[in-house]
Design a protein around this motif. Structure first.
Motif, PDB file in Angstrom:
ATOM      1  N   PRO A 250       0.840  -1.214   0.000  1.00 50.16           N
ATOM      2  CA  PRO A 250       0.000   0.000   0.000  1.00 50.16           C
ATOM      3  C   PRO A 250       0.863   1.248   0.000  1.00 50.16           C
ATOM      4  O   PRO A 250       2.028   1.215   0.416  1.00 50.16           O
ATOM      5  N   ARG A 251       0.317   2.341  -0.479  1.00 52.56           N
ATOM      6  CA  ARG A 251       1.025   3.616  -0.506  1.00 52.56           C
ATOM      7  C   ARG A 251       0.470   4.516   0.592  1.00 52.56           C
ATOM      8  O   ARG A 251      -0.729   4.559   0.834  1.00 52.56           O
ATOM      9  N   PHE A 252       1.374   5.246   1.249  1.00 50.72           N
ATOM     10  CA  PHE A 252       0.971   6.104   2.357  1.00 50.72           C
ATOM     11  C   PHE A 252       1.415   7.544   2.116  1.00 50.72           C
ATOM     12  O   PHE A 252       2.386   7.807   1.404  1.00 50.72           O
ATOM     13  N   GLY A 253       0.693   8.470   2.704  1.00 47.34           N
ATOM     14  CA  GLY A 253       1.015   9.874   2.599  1.00 47.34           C
ATOM     15  C   GLY A 253       0.885  10.561   3.948  1.00 47.34           C
ATOM     16  O   GLY A 253       0.117  10.149   4.812  1.00 47.34           O
ATOM     17  N   LEU A 254       1.671  11.635   4.118  1.00 47.22           N
ATOM     18  CA  LEU A 254       1.636  12.420   5.344  1.00 47.22           C
ATOM     19  C   LEU A 254       1.737  13.893   4.983  1.00 47.22           C
ATOM     20  O   LEU A 254       2.593  14.286   4.188  1.00 47.22           O
TER      21      LEU A 254
END
Length: 260
Positions: A250-254
């Motif tokens: 999965p790809r995550f962002g902050l």
């Protein structure tokens, strides 16, 4: 509060924001400042902390006309003029974008021009928009839409992409404060006969924290949690996964957005 219609960009905006706004698979840090004269400056950095963009915006209002000038990191100048109540219950916008002579990008002598207009009331409105390239003398876009808005729900239909797509959306607020909602959207690409259905939701955990989730018919699942760490300043953690290819990570962002 105006009794006239919203802008063309407001048609389907609530549903679009719930399904797309603040979702990210990158790391972003932005700071916004405002001066007494109305000049706003927004700086954004990505991943390595290097300044990625700096935008300057200023507004000036004269009677029923609003002038909005924005300068982006590429020295492009976007001027938007908004006219309200030209006729009873109407709104219209004219805008043009002029690259700076010293811009590193190819300079176009003639600007791009966008025009939008809406007619109706706060409950129901009809709108249209068109874009024109004065260099090639061709239309870059023309779209039409209709929206129906009630205190607890709103629906819209937009014919876009020069008549090649239809997007219909419906949003229902689950509480009086409008901090929790459910939304559905159907998008059809006529030329390719493709349909995409997306459903999503917003839930207020408390007065400082919201969670959102969405899933489309292509198997893309997204979710985010957003917390107000300071007044008007938000930290957002988001992620996305393709349920049809679970072997991929999965790809995550902050993101951190600081505002005065």
């Amino acid at each position: 509060m105006s009794k006239g219609p919203g802008l063309f960009s407001d048609i389907g905006k609530y549903a679009k924001d719930l399904l797309t706004r603040d979702y990210s698979t990158d790391q972003k840090f932005s700071i916004s400042t405002n001066s007494i004269s109305g000049v706003a400056v927004t700086s954004t950095a990505l991943k390595n902390g290097v300044l990625h963009a700096a935008n300057i915006a200023t507004q000036y209002k004269y009677r029923n006309t609003l002038f909005d000038v924005k300068i982006d990191a590429d020295s492009n100048i976007l001027t938007t003029i908004t006219f309200t109540e030209i006729l009873p219950s109407t709104k219209a916008i004219a805008s043009f974008k002029v690259p700076d002579y010293n811009s590193s990008k190819l300079y176009k002598k003639n600007p791009l021009i966008d025009v939008t207009a809406t007619l109706g009331s706060t409950t129901i409105s009809f709108g249209a928009e068109a874009g024109y390239d004065t260099t090639s003398r061709t239309f870059t876009k023309y779209n039409v839409g209709i929206s129906v808005t009630k205190p607890d729900q709103c629906a819209s239909v937009i014919i876009g992409d020069k008549g090649d797509s239809i997007k219909a959306s419906y949003l229902y607020h689950l509480d009086e404060s409008k901090r929790s909602a459910a939304v559905g959207e159907v998008y059809r690409k006529i030329s390719t006969n493709e349909n995409t259905v997306t459903v999503g939701g917003l839930y207020a955990v408390d007065h400082l924290t919201n969670v959102k989730a969405k899933l489309n018919s292509n198997g893309k699942l997204g979710a985010l949690m957003q917390h107000e760490v300071l007044p008007k300043s938000l930290v957002t953690i988001s992620g996305e996964i393709d349920t049809k290819t679970l072997d991929k990570y999965p790809r995550f962002g902050l993101s951190l957005d600081l505002k005065p």
